[in-house]
Design an enzyme around this catalytic site. Structure first.
Site, mmCIF file in Angstrom:
data_model
loop_
_atom_site.group_PDB
_atom_site.id
_atom_site.type_symbol
_atom_site.label_atom_id
_atom_site.label_comp_id
_atom_site.label_asym_id
_atom_site.label_seq_id
_atom_site.Cartn_x
_atom_site.Cartn_y
_atom_site.Cartn_z
ATOM 1 N N SER A 78 2.608 7.727 27.220
ATOM 2 C CA SER A 78 1.629 7.270 28.203
ATOM 3 C C SER A 78 1.905 7.944 29.550
ATOM 4 C CB SER A 78 1.659 5.743 28.294
ATOM 5 O OG SER A 78 0.546 5.255 29.016
ATOM 6 N N ASP A 115 -7.595 5.413 20.800
ATOM 7 C CA ASP A 115 -6.908 4.919 21.988
ATOM 8 C C ASP A 115 -7.965 4.520 23.018
ATOM 9 O OD1 ASP A 115 -5.401 4.540 24.296
ATOM 10 O OD2 ASP A 115 -3.987 6.149 23.809
ATOM 11 N N HIS A 159 -3.440 2.965 21.559
ATOM 12 C CA HIS A 159 -2.423 3.504 22.473
ATOM 13 C C HIS A 159 -0.998 3.291 21.956
ATOM 14 C CE1 HIS A 159 -1.341 5.252 26.278
ATOM 15 N NE2 HIS A 159 -0.658 4.202 26.674
#
Length: 724
Positions: free
Chosen positions: A594, A669, A701
């Site tokens: 991320s 995602d 995600h």
């Protein structure tokens, strides 16, 4: 037994081969072999000196909500056992009590929506009568009891409903809810993700009014993901997602009068393009608190609304040159004065204001941060909180008087302590862990912190791990050539030889206010790091500028330039590490997920002569692609700060790639869209750069489900072994 001389015995023992140390495997990590025991869904009761825990009986495949006494820790009863109710065959996912704690709202058979939101079958359970009634034939969201426990409000299909428990009658009191258009009382995607709440409605203390936020998403741009499943054609999933600089939902505040059946809109003032990140009724049943935040998120008004007249008045204003963080720490005392936390003196501290918004006291002070606010005991006048006063990587529990005097440290072990207090604030359950100690749960006195009794430990896990060659995580600080002192930890091979040269894999996240260097027990990645150390790698983690719990100046230095100072610090730290006698400076890699993927991407590009390889999982590659609330908090809009967005975008540095780069993303995602990876891939292709990448179909995600994590970490492990 025949006597053997001690010298001969020592010789024989020395001659015996050493007991073989087991190696950690990925299969063990992702099968949960090293999972620590916890106290699931621990809830402190409000009306009795007791707490509940959600337990599981694996033999009967059932769940129990068990009741325990705080003073003795003895189990005093089971409130519900799912084996007695066929309706709960899917188990209990979560539960909440009615205000009088005579009923439970039980969620079962949940369907996840986004990070926090879910739909579920909800049941009302009468503890005394042992009756179970389904709230609605349909799955619903965020049900809550009224203050008198006679009604339950909930969200369904973007509208709000009230269910009367006695009559079993349901009334729908909003009618304009529509997918991708209007939402009543439940947050939109970006509020849920970035302001971290789903239920955007609240009952007052009299149970006669419900305040709620209405989200008009009509003008918000849509994003569509293809979900492949196993069908002949992909299923397009379309939802409203405001990217940086784009239109947000138009929000408005409303109050529903339950008895009169009427709703009125509250005029908050002369605001435009604003957020309502929190609403909360005060102890006065007709006074509602509302937090209003401007789009730049550097000006927050705390407003009190008179529910009868609709008059709104600003009682507190909070401003910051960068941004104001939103918390759940606002607490109203009996006289409607309130507790507030703020960074206005440079560190996060606790303040006491009158009900008119006049500052009465700054309760905590110092060059350290309050990290959790636990509550106020009106019997003793004490506030209970958690802080990093004993080092930014540690957490301790304290009590202090409302006037800021008589502070007492209630935990004395070095590591991370987190408390759950009894309703009368006489006792607390302390969950303690450190890098060396798996979590233990103890009952402690709130007066002096002394341990009353141990509740649970993870000694079995500790014994199990003794059979593995697991090194000690070493904490230190790194001072870069620019003079920045950064917290760090290292994991070295158990058979570490300082005369050898080792490859180093750096791990980081680096997002604003985050912290990866903490003195707490392992998560799953730690076991992966230990496994890599067994293969001869040193693992390092450095928290650079922009991370949290070292003061506002350290955290907010990255304002308007995400990816500049944080990347500098990782590159500079790698240069320092590369000078260690036992490190091979030509074999330093970095990885992250991320924000960490954004960072590792920039590091392999901007630090092309420092890093040999990088792995980026679900990375942001240009902040223009990310959501408005998060991105603009730290960057303002692309229209206002184009250079801040573009100069630190990995996409714009693709031509600098020299080392080995693995790019990973889930196709579904909803948070960091796969668009980020696709456009990064195109930039690398057009720069004629070779790289590796993997797309995980229909994964969000978190990229998990079935064997997904095992396959992913196997891929990353093989990449590290091949490239580093």
């Amino acid at each position: 037994m025949k006597y053997i001389k001690k010298s001969i015995l020592l010789f024989l023992l020395a001659a015996m081969p050493a007991v073989a140390q087991q190696k950690i495997t990925l299969q063990e990590i992702w099968s949960g072999a090293f999972r620590a025991k916890g106290m699931d869904d621990l809830q402190s009761m409000a009306n009795t000196n007791q707490y509940t825990v959600l337990n599981t009986n694996r033999a009967s495949r059932s769940n129990q909500v068990d009741l325990y006494d705080f003073a003795t820790l003895n189990k005093v009863g089971t409130l519900i056992d799912t084996k007695n109710f066929k309706e709960l065959a899917q188990g209990i996912d979560s539960y909440t009590f009615s205000p009088d704690e005579k009923k439970l709202l039980i969620a079962s058979n949940s369907d996840r929506i986004f990070r926090h939101s879910f739909l579920a079958d909800f049941y009302i359970y009468d503890i005394a009568a042992k009756t179970l009634v389904k709230l609605s034939e349909d799955k619903v969201q965020e049900p809550t009891f009224s203050a008198d426990g006679t009604k339950v409000a909930y969200g369904k299909g973007n509208n709000l409903y009230v269910y009367d428990i006695a009559t079993k009658a349901t009334k729908q009191f909003t009618k304009d809810g529509k997918k991708n258009s209007v939402i009543n009382g439940i947050t939109d995607w970006v509020y849920e993700e970035e302001f971290a709440f789903v239920r955007a409605y609240d009952w007052n203390a009299a149970g006669d009014k419900i305040a709620f936020i209405r989200f008009d998403e009509t003008a918000v741009p849509e994003f569509t993901m293809e979900v492949y499943n196993n069908g002949l054609y992909p299923d397009p999933q379309t939802f409203k997602y405001p990217k940086a600089g784009e239109k947000n939902s138009t929000v408005s505040l409303h109050i529903y009068d339950v008895k009169a059946g009427t709703t009125k809109e509250i005029k908050l003032g002369n605001y435009s393009d604003f957020y309502i990140p929190r609403i909360k009724w005060t102890n006065d049943a007709q006074a509602l608190s509302v937090q209003v935040l401007n789009r730049h998120q550097n000006n927050l008004d705390l407003i009190f609304v008179d529910a009868n007249s609709g008059v709104a008045k600003v009682v507190l204003n909070e401003q910051d040159k960068a941004y104001v963080d939103i918390t759940d720490n606002l607490t109203f005392l009996n006289d409607n004065s309130f507790i507030w936390t703020s960074e206005k003196d440079g560190y996060n501290h606790i303040y006491h204001y009158s009900k008119a918004g006049k500052l009465l006291d700054q309760i905590t002070k110092g060059n350290w941060e309050v990290t959790a606010y636990y509550g106020f005991d009106d019997k003793t006048g004490n506030i209970f909180y958690q802080s990093v006063e004993n080092g930014s990587i540690n957490r301790d529990v304290y009590r202090i008087n409302l006037n800021g005097k008589n502070k007492v440290r209630l935990t004395n072990q070095v590591g991370t302590s987190n408390a759950t207090f009894s309703p009368n604030f006489d006792l607390f359950i302390n969950a303690f862990s450190s890098a060396k100690q798996p979590t233990t749960y103890t009952l402690n006195s709130a007066k002096d912190g002394n341990q009353v009794k141990e509740i649970a430990n993870n000694n079995d896990l500790k014994t199990k791990l003794a059979n593995y060659a697991i090194p000690v995580k070493e904490f230190t600080t790194i001072t870069t050539e620019k003079g920045n002192e950064l917290n760090a930890w290292f994991i070295k091979p158990a058979n570490f030889d300082p005369s050898k040269k080792y490859p180093v894999l750096m791990y980081q996240y680096s997002g604003p206010g985050s912290q990866q260097v903490t003195n707490s027990w392992n998560d799953t990645d730690d076991y992966w790091f230990y496994m890599l150390s067994q293969e001869g790698y040193i693992i390092a983690c450095v928290d650079g500028r922009g991370t949290g719990f070292k003061g506002a100046a350290f955290k907010k230095v990255t304002y308007k330039e995400l990816g500049k100072f944080e990347v500098e610090d990782q590159i500079d730290a790698a240069k320092v590490i590369g000078k260690y006698a036992y490190v091979d400076p030509a074999r330093i890699g970095i990885w992250g997920w991320s924000y960490g993927g954004f960072m590792s991407s920039n590091c392999i590009l901007k630090g092309a002569d420092v890093f040999k390889m990088a792995i980026a999982v679900a990375p942001v590659t240009n902040w223009r692609f990310y959501d408005s609330v998060y991105t603009e908090r730290y960057m303002q809009t692309p229209q206002e700060n184009a250079s801040g967005y573009d100069e630190n975008s990995p996409i714009n540095h693709a031509s600098k790639l020299k080392g080995s780069y693995l790019l990973v993303h889930g196709s579904a995602d909803d948070n960091v869209h796969v668009q980020n990876t696709m456009l990064m891939v195109e930039a690398l292709v057009q720069a004629n750069k070779q790289f590796d990448w993997a797309i995980y179909p229909d994964k969000n995600h978190g990229i998990y489900g079935g064997a997904t994590r095992l396959q992913l970490y196997t891929k990353m492990t093989n990449f590290i072994k091949d490239k580093l």
